[in-house]
Motif scaffolding. Structure first.
Motif, PDB file in Angstrom:
ATOM      1  N   GLY A  36       9.219 -18.071  -7.845  1.00  0.00           N
ATOM      2  CA  GLY A  36       8.310 -16.975  -8.148  1.00  0.00           C
ATOM      3  C   GLY A  36       7.726 -16.279  -6.952  1.00  0.00           C
ATOM      4  O   GLY A  36       7.380 -15.096  -7.014  1.00  0.00           O
ATOM      5  N   LEU A  37       7.597 -16.998  -5.840  1.00  0.00           N
ATOM      6  CA  LEU A  37       6.991 -16.384  -4.664  1.00  0.00           C
ATOM      7  C   LEU A  37       7.920 -15.379  -4.000  1.00  0.00           C
ATOM      8  O   LEU A  37       7.537 -14.682  -3.068  1.00  0.00           O
ATOM      9  N   VAL A  38       9.143 -15.280  -4.486  1.00  0.00           N
ATOM     10  CA  VAL A  38      10.066 -14.247  -4.030  1.00  0.00           C
ATOM     11  C   VAL A  38      10.039 -13.049  -4.986  1.00  0.00           C
ATOM     12  O   VAL A  38       9.951 -11.897  -4.561  1.00  0.00           O
ATOM     13  N   LEU A  39      10.077 -13.319  -6.286  1.00  0.00           N
ATOM     14  CA  LEU A  39      10.211 -12.250  -7.274  1.00  0.00           C
ATOM     15  C   LEU A  39       8.889 -11.592  -7.660  1.00  0.00           C
ATOM     16  O   LEU A  39       8.831 -10.373  -7.836  1.00  0.00           O
ATOM     17  N   ILE A  40       7.823 -12.367  -7.813  1.00  0.00           N
ATOM     18  CA  ILE A  40       6.538 -11.787  -8.224  1.00  0.00           C
ATOM     19  C   ILE A  40       6.015 -10.758  -7.212  1.00  0.00           C
ATOM     20  O   ILE A  40       5.527  -9.694  -7.613  1.00  0.00           O
ATOM     21  N   TRP A  45       4.850  -4.837  -5.229  1.00  0.00           N
ATOM     22  CA  TRP A  45       5.415  -3.720  -4.470  1.00  0.00           C
ATOM     23  C   TRP A  45       5.650  -2.526  -5.404  1.00  0.00           C
ATOM     24  O   TRP A  45       5.286  -1.380  -5.088  1.00  0.00           O
ATOM     25  N   MET A  46       6.237  -2.796  -6.565  1.00  0.00           N
ATOM     26  CA  MET A  46       6.476  -1.740  -7.544  1.00  0.00           C
ATOM     27  C   MET A  46       5.164  -1.126  -8.020  1.00  0.00           C
ATOM     28  O   MET A  46       5.063   0.086  -8.208  1.00  0.00           O
ATOM     29  N   TRP A  47       4.153  -1.966  -8.218  1.00  0.00           N
ATOM     30  CA  TRP A  47       2.866  -1.497  -8.732  1.00  0.00           C
ATOM     31  C   TRP A  47       2.224  -0.472  -7.794  1.00  0.00           C
ATOM     32  O   TRP A  47       1.635   0.517  -8.252  1.00  0.00           O
ATOM     33  N   PHE A  48       2.316  -0.692  -6.495  1.00  0.00           N
ATOM     34  CA  PHE A  48       1.616   0.162  -5.533  1.00  0.00           C
ATOM     35  C   PHE A  48       2.450   1.328  -5.014  1.00  0.00           C
ATOM     36  O   PHE A  48       2.013   2.047  -4.118  1.00  0.00           O
ATOM     37  N   GLN A  49       3.660   1.518  -5.563  1.00  0.00           N
ATOM     38  CA  GLN A  49       4.452   2.683  -5.202  1.00  0.00           C
ATOM     39  C   GLN A  49       3.770   3.953  -5.709  1.00  0.00           C
ATOM     40  O   GLN A  49       3.298   4.005  -6.842  1.00  0.00           O
ATOM     41  N   ARG A  58       4.022   1.339 -13.536  1.00  0.00           N
ATOM     42  CA  ARG A  58       2.986   0.336 -13.765  1.00  0.00           C
ATOM     43  C   ARG A  58       3.073  -0.238 -15.176  1.00  0.00           C
ATOM     44  O   ARG A  58       2.830  -1.434 -15.385  1.00  0.00           O
ATOM     45  N   GLU A  59       3.407   0.601 -16.134  1.00  0.00           N
ATOM     46  CA  GLU A  59       3.619   0.083 -17.488  1.00  0.00           C
ATOM     47  C   GLU A  59       4.777  -0.901 -17.508  1.00  0.00           C
ATOM     48  O   GLU A  59       4.722  -1.931 -18.201  1.00  0.00           O
ATOM     49  N   MET A  60       5.826  -0.606 -16.779  1.00  0.00           N
ATOM     50  CA  MET A  60       6.983  -1.501 -16.722  1.00  0.00           C
ATOM     51  C   MET A  60       6.635  -2.821 -16.044  1.00  0.00           C
ATOM     52  O   MET A  60       7.134  -3.887 -16.443  1.00  0.00           O
ATOM     53  N   VAL A  61       5.782  -2.773 -15.032  1.00  0.00           N
ATOM     54  CA  VAL A  61       5.337  -4.009 -14.379  1.00  0.00           C
ATOM     55  C   VAL A  61       4.563  -4.873 -15.375  1.00  0.00           C
ATOM     56  O   VAL A  61       4.786  -6.088 -15.478  1.00  0.00           O
ATOM     57  N   PHE A 130      15.087  -4.871 -12.334  1.00  0.00           N
ATOM     58  CA  PHE A 130      16.321  -4.090 -12.415  1.00  0.00           C
ATOM     59  C   PHE A 130      16.125  -2.801 -13.207  1.00  0.00           C
ATOM     60  O   PHE A 130      16.668  -1.745 -12.842  1.00  0.00           O
ATOM     61  N   LEU A 131      15.354  -2.860 -14.284  1.00  0.00           N
ATOM     62  CA  LEU A 131      15.149  -1.684 -15.123  1.00  0.00           C
ATOM     63  C   LEU A 131      14.347  -0.597 -14.416  1.00  0.00           C
ATOM     64  O   LEU A 131      14.398   0.570 -14.806  1.00  0.00           O
ATOM     65  N   VAL A 132      13.606  -0.974 -13.378  1.00  0.00           N
ATOM     66  CA  VAL A 132      12.839   0.004 -12.606  1.00  0.00           C
ATOM     67  C   VAL A 132      13.582   0.435 -11.355  1.00  0.00           C
ATOM     68  O   VAL A 132      13.720   1.628 -11.068  1.00  0.00           O
ATOM     69  N   TRP A 133      14.071  -0.546 -10.601  1.00  0.00           N
ATOM     70  CA  TRP A 133      14.802  -0.280  -9.358  1.00  0.00           C
ATOM     71  C   TRP A 133      16.167  -0.928  -9.450  1.00  0.00           C
ATOM     72  O   TRP A 133      16.279  -2.151  -9.337  1.00  0.00           O
ATOM     73  N   ARG A 134      17.195  -0.129  -9.656  1.00  0.00           N
ATOM     74  CA  ARG A 134      18.532  -0.690  -9.840  1.00  0.00           C
ATOM     75  C   ARG A 134      18.997  -1.501  -8.628  1.00  0.00           C
ATOM     76  O   ARG A 134      19.480  -2.617  -8.761  1.00  0.00           O
TER      77      ARG A 134
END
Length: 230
Positions: A36-40, A45-49, A58-61, A130-134
């Motif tokens: 988890g410390l790799v993926l979470i 990162w996605m949240w703060f883009q 953010r909804e996807m996160v 994957f669904l957010v960043w291919r």
């Protein structure tokens, strides 16, 4: 025992590696750092883009985090509802010696092998990425397969079908939870609440992410200890 699982587990048990490599694989399979410390952190990162799709991302996160929770819950239910399956490392019928035989966890003896909660949880998270960043999502899925799933098969913690079914269920949960018609019902209101109450929401997000990284292990151990002493 089906021939698919037997053939792969037999092949894996016959791969003889040097002690340093085996210890490395054991560490990868055991430590939260490699799960988890790799993926979470990728979700953070996605949240703060910052771009025009910020709200959708953010909804996807949020949907991905909830999918991870649902995956863990479903995994726990399935291990109790489905027939008990002894893990390869404990199966006397296989007559196989696994590289991880020296790190047997007593807790695993009473925990059904099917399906894999690791595969279910982290494939659910990787699918959300994957669904957010291919591009990053492909790497997340490959990482989940190579560093989370395969080591657990090699060490005898799971059969291949445990991992495949867990991964399939995790992917399915995230796919359903992130559909527009479903996601907006819970993620949009949650996002409004987060924007109105950034302090409490940040605190809850931190606690939730810590628990996902550790797969609620400490809470499970605490609950187990309380139940045993009742």
């Amino acid at each position: 025992m089906n021939s698919f699982d037997l053939s792969i587990e037999t092949y894996l048990s016959n791969i003889h590696l040097d002690p340093f490599t085996i210890r490395t694989i054991e560490a990868i399979a055991d430590l939260y750092t490699f799960k988890g410390l790799v993926l979470i952190p990728v979700l953070w990162w996605m949240w703060f883009q910052q771009d025009e799709r910020r709200e959708w991302r953010r909804e996807m996160v949020l949907a991905t985090l909830l999918s991870g929770l649902v995956a863990l819950f479903v995994g726990r239910l399935l291990t109790h509802w489905l027939p008990f399956r002894v893990r390869p490392i404990y199966s006397a019928e296989l007559h196989l010696h696994f590289a991880g035989s020296n790190i047997k966890d007593a807790l695993l003896t009473s925990w059904s092998s099917f399906p894999s909660d690791h595969a279910m949880l982290w494939m659910a998270i990787a699918t959300g990425i994957f669904l957010v960043w291919r591009g990053i999502g492909v790497l997340a899925i490959l990482y989940t397969v190579l560093f989370i799933c395969i080591p657990r098969a090699y060490l005898g913690f799971h059969y291949p079908t445990d991992l495949l079914m867990g991964a399939a269920v995790g992917i399915g949960i995230t796919y359903v939870m992130t559909r527009d018609g479903i996601r907006v019902r819970y993620a949009t209101p949650a996002l409004r609440w987060i924007e109105l109450r950034p302090g409490p929401s940040a605190m809850l997000a931190f606690v939730l992410c810590i628990e996902l990284v550790t797969q609620f292990d400490e809470l499970r151990k605490l609950a187990s200890g309380v139940i045993q002493n009742l």
